[in-house]
Design a protein around this motif. Structure first.
Motif, PDB file in Angstrom:
ATOM      1  N   TRP A 129     -10.713   9.867   1.618  1.00  0.00           N
ATOM      2  CA  TRP A 129     -11.077   9.163   2.985  1.00  0.00           C
ATOM      3  C   TRP A 129     -11.502  10.145   3.948  1.00  0.00           C
ATOM      4  N   PRO A 130     -12.481   9.908   4.635  1.00  0.00           N
ATOM      5  CA  PRO A 130     -12.952  10.877   5.519  1.00  0.00           C
ATOM      6  C   PRO A 130     -11.657  10.872   6.710  1.00  0.00           C
ATOM      7  N   SER A 131     -11.246   9.586   7.141  1.00  0.00           N
ATOM      8  CA  SER A 131     -10.673   9.472   8.355  1.00  0.00           C
ATOM      9  C   SER A 131      -9.677   8.227   8.126  1.00  0.00           C
ATOM     10  N   ASN A 132      -8.764   8.120   8.952  1.00  0.00           N
ATOM     11  CA  ASN A 132      -7.775   6.578   8.936  1.00  0.00           C
ATOM     12  C   ASN A 132      -8.716   5.591   9.186  1.00  0.00           C
ATOM     13  N   TRP A 133      -9.751   5.697   9.712  1.00  0.00           N
ATOM     14  CA  TRP A 133     -10.738   4.453   9.906  1.00  0.00           C
ATOM     15  C   TRP A 133     -11.396   4.055   8.645  1.00  0.00           C
ATOM     16  N   ASP A 134     -11.755   4.992   7.796  1.00  0.00           N
ATOM     17  CA  ASP A 134     -12.167   4.488   6.572  1.00  0.00           C
ATOM     18  C   ASP A 134     -11.076   3.845   5.722  1.00  0.00           C
ATOM     19  N   LEU A 135      -9.906   4.573   5.926  1.00  0.00           N
ATOM     20  CA  LEU A 135      -8.831   4.001   4.964  1.00  0.00           C
ATOM     21  C   LEU A 135      -8.552   2.488   5.270  1.00  0.00           C
ATOM     22  N   SER A 136      -8.170   2.476   6.737  1.00  0.00           N
ATOM     23  CA  SER A 136      -7.810   1.137   7.093  1.00  0.00           C
ATOM     24  C   SER A 136      -9.029   0.080   6.869  1.00  0.00           C
ATOM     25  N   THR A 137     -10.164   0.454   6.996  1.00  0.00           N
ATOM     26  CA  THR A 137     -11.327  -0.758   6.473  1.00  0.00           C
ATOM     27  C   THR A 137     -11.213  -0.958   4.998  1.00  0.00           C
ATOM     28  N   ALA A 138     -11.006   0.176   4.226  1.00  0.00           N
ATOM     29  CA  ALA A 138     -10.913  -0.106   2.811  1.00  0.00           C
ATOM     30  C   ALA A 138      -9.997  -1.086   2.487  1.00  0.00           C
ATOM     31  N   ARG A 139      -8.673  -0.707   3.108  1.00  0.00           N
ATOM     32  CA  ARG A 139      -7.513  -1.846   2.650  1.00  0.00           C
ATOM     33  C   ARG A 139      -7.987  -3.174   3.058  1.00  0.00           C
ATOM     34  N   SER A 140      -8.546  -3.457   4.387  1.00  0.00           N
ATOM     35  CA  SER A 140      -9.130  -4.795   4.662  1.00  0.00           C
ATOM     36  C   SER A 140     -10.173  -5.306   3.505  1.00  0.00           C
ATOM     37  N   ILE A 141     -10.857  -4.504   3.058  1.00  0.00           N
ATOM     38  CA  ILE A 141     -11.978  -4.933   2.170  1.00  0.00           C
ATOM     39  C   ILE A 141     -11.254  -5.361   0.735  1.00  0.00           C
ATOM     40  N   ASN A 142     -10.318  -4.632   0.154  1.00  0.00           N
ATOM     41  CA  ASN A 142      -9.622  -4.661  -0.764  1.00  0.00           C
ATOM     42  C   ASN A 142      -8.818  -6.120  -0.909  1.00  0.00           C
ATOM     43  N   VAL A 143      -8.201  -6.441   0.350  1.00  0.00           N
ATOM     44  CA  VAL A 143      -7.664  -7.652   0.503  1.00  0.00           C
ATOM     45  C   VAL A 143      -8.630  -8.734   0.457  1.00  0.00           C
ATOM     46  N   LEU A 144      -9.797  -8.543   1.176  1.00  0.00           N
ATOM     47  CA  LEU A 144     -10.761  -9.559   0.978  1.00  0.00           C
ATOM     48  C   LEU A 144     -11.215  -9.898  -0.482  1.00  0.00           C
ATOM     49  N   PHE A 173       0.818  -1.166   0.070  1.00  0.00           N
ATOM     50  CA  PHE A 173      -0.054  -0.020   0.015  1.00  0.00           C
ATOM     51  C   PHE A 173       0.953   1.365   0.025  1.00  0.00           C
ATOM     52  N   ALA A 174       0.631   2.187  -0.931  1.00  0.00           N
ATOM     53  CA  ALA A 174       1.054   3.449  -0.981  1.00  0.00           C
ATOM     54  C   ALA A 174       0.572   4.297   0.276  1.00  0.00           C
ATOM     55  N   PRO A 175       1.218   5.325   0.672  1.00  0.00           N
ATOM     56  CA  PRO A 175       0.527   6.304   1.716  1.00  0.00           C
ATOM     57  C   PRO A 175      -0.616   6.761   1.102  1.00  0.00           C
ATOM     58  N   ALA A 176      -1.927   6.954   2.070  1.00  0.00           N
ATOM     59  CA  ALA A 176      -3.080   7.340   1.836  1.00  0.00           C
ATOM     60  C   ALA A 176      -3.780   6.693   0.729  1.00  0.00           C
ATOM     61  N   SER A 177      -3.395   5.243   0.541  1.00  0.00           N
ATOM     62  CA  SER A 177      -3.899   4.707  -0.498  1.00  0.00           C
ATOM     63  C   SER A 177      -4.468   3.266  -0.137  1.00  0.00           C
ATOM     64  N   ALA A 178      -5.727   2.630  -0.394  1.00  0.00           N
ATOM     65  CA  ALA A 178      -6.142   1.481  -0.119  1.00  0.00           C
ATOM     66  C   ALA A 178      -5.953   0.597  -1.399  1.00  0.00           C
ATOM     67  N   GLN A 179      -5.319   0.955  -2.459  1.00  0.00           N
ATOM     68  CA  GLN A 179      -5.519   0.109  -3.796  1.00  0.00           C
ATOM     69  C   GLN A 179      -4.048  -0.951  -3.367  1.00  0.00           C
ATOM     70  N   ILE A 180      -4.336  -1.952  -3.784  1.00  0.00           N
ATOM     71  CA  ILE A 180      -3.197  -2.993  -3.588  1.00  0.00           C
ATOM     72  C   ILE A 180      -2.193  -3.009  -4.612  1.00  0.00           C
ATOM     73  N   ASN A 181      -1.029  -3.057  -4.537  1.00  0.00           N
ATOM     74  CA  ASN A 181       0.095  -3.028  -5.583  1.00  0.00           C
ATOM     75  C   ASN A 181       0.194  -4.471  -6.158  1.00  0.00           C
ATOM     76  N   ILE A 182      -0.862  -4.635  -7.089  1.00  0.00           N
ATOM     77  CA  ILE A 182      -1.099  -6.109  -7.631  1.00  0.00           C
ATOM     78  C   ILE A 182       0.200  -6.537  -8.354  1.00  0.00           C
ATOM     79  N   GLU A 183       0.757  -5.509  -9.091  1.00  0.00           N
ATOM     80  CA  GLU A 183       2.012  -6.076  -9.990  1.00  0.00           C
ATOM     81  C   GLU A 183       3.065  -6.509  -9.043  1.00  0.00           C
TER      82      GLU A 183
END
Length: 244
Positions: free
Chosen positions: A180-195, A130-140
């Motif tokens: 992202w409204p907050s780091n809570w939203d960002l961290s949850t988005a990271r979880s969901i993308n991995v899921l 994950f890059a800073p402030a991003s929930a996008q997985i670096n798939i490559e």
């Protein structure tokens, strides 16, 4: 005329029923010893159990302790709920397998393999994911790691296990004008993308839980770029039964 000698009556030793009783006690002790989980020994509880076993027989020994009230007193009612030795062995095998499977990534600190009271923890950390402030997985860069992770979660050792995906961020405040409204939203988005990625490659969605912890559970200092990279992570937790 010589008198016939009378046969002696009443042989010495314990009565015959005592043999059967002793066999039954031995079998019961063996049964409970087989169920006993040696990896979670409470020394005080163990001493109480040993002392109580000393009281089994013809008459109790004075001063012997009995099982105390509480969970020890309910031992007979809860014995079937104790952790299975087989499941404990499978978790240990899974940890060894994970350590071997991700050996290159563990060495480069992209993946961390630990265990705690929750269960087996596989941490996907650093900027590789994950890059800073991003929930996008670096798939490559991480596709092969995630494919191996999916294979591990579907392995025989973890059949029937539940998983929790826990997202985390570093302590950098989110951009007010960002997505992202907050780091809570960002961290949850990271979880969901991995899921989503793990379910796309064949791991059953119903086996997962998802959580976001923002920056509340750092594993490194947020004062350095390297520390913040480790904190921007997702933990995949193979849950023990007590944490379902």
């Amino acid at each position: 005329m010589a008198k016939k000698q009378k046969k002696s009556e009443g042989g010495g030793g314990a009565p015959e029923w005592m043999v059967t009783y002793s066999d039954m006690v031995t079998l019961l002790l063996t049964f409970f010893a087989a169920l006993f989980n040696v990896s979670e020994v409470d020394e005080v509880q163990l001493q109480q159990m040993i002392s109580s076993l000393n009281n089994i027989g013809m008459g109790a020994m004075e001063g012997g302790a009995t099982l105390t009230a509480g969970r020890n007193a309910d031992l007979g009612n809860t014995i079937m709920s104790l952790p299975s030795m087989e499941k404990g062995k499978s978790m240990s095998t899974a940890k060894k397998k994970a350590t071997s499977l991700f050996a290159p990534e563990v060495k480069s600190n992209k993946v961390r393999i630990t265990s705690d009271e929750r269960g087996l923890v596989i941490s996907l950390a650093s900027d590789a994911f994950f890059a800073p402030a991003s929930a996008q997985i670096n798939i490559e860069e991480t596709r092969d790691i995630l494919l191996r992770l999916g294979a591990l979660l579907n392995s025989e050792e973890l059949q029937g296990r539940k998983f929790r995906i826990e997202g985390h961020t570093d302590a950098t405040p989110v951009d007010p004008n960002g997505p992202w409204p907050s780091n809570w939203d960002l961290s949850t988005a990271r979880s969901i993308n991995v899921l989503r990625y793990l379910t796309d490659i064949g791991v059953e969605e119903k086996r997962f839980q998802v959580a976001g912890f923002a920056d509340t559970m750092p594993v490194a200092s947020n004062d350095t770029p390297e520390g913040r990279a480790y904190n921007r992570r997702v933990d995949i937790v193979v849950l023990d039964e007590g944490h379902l």
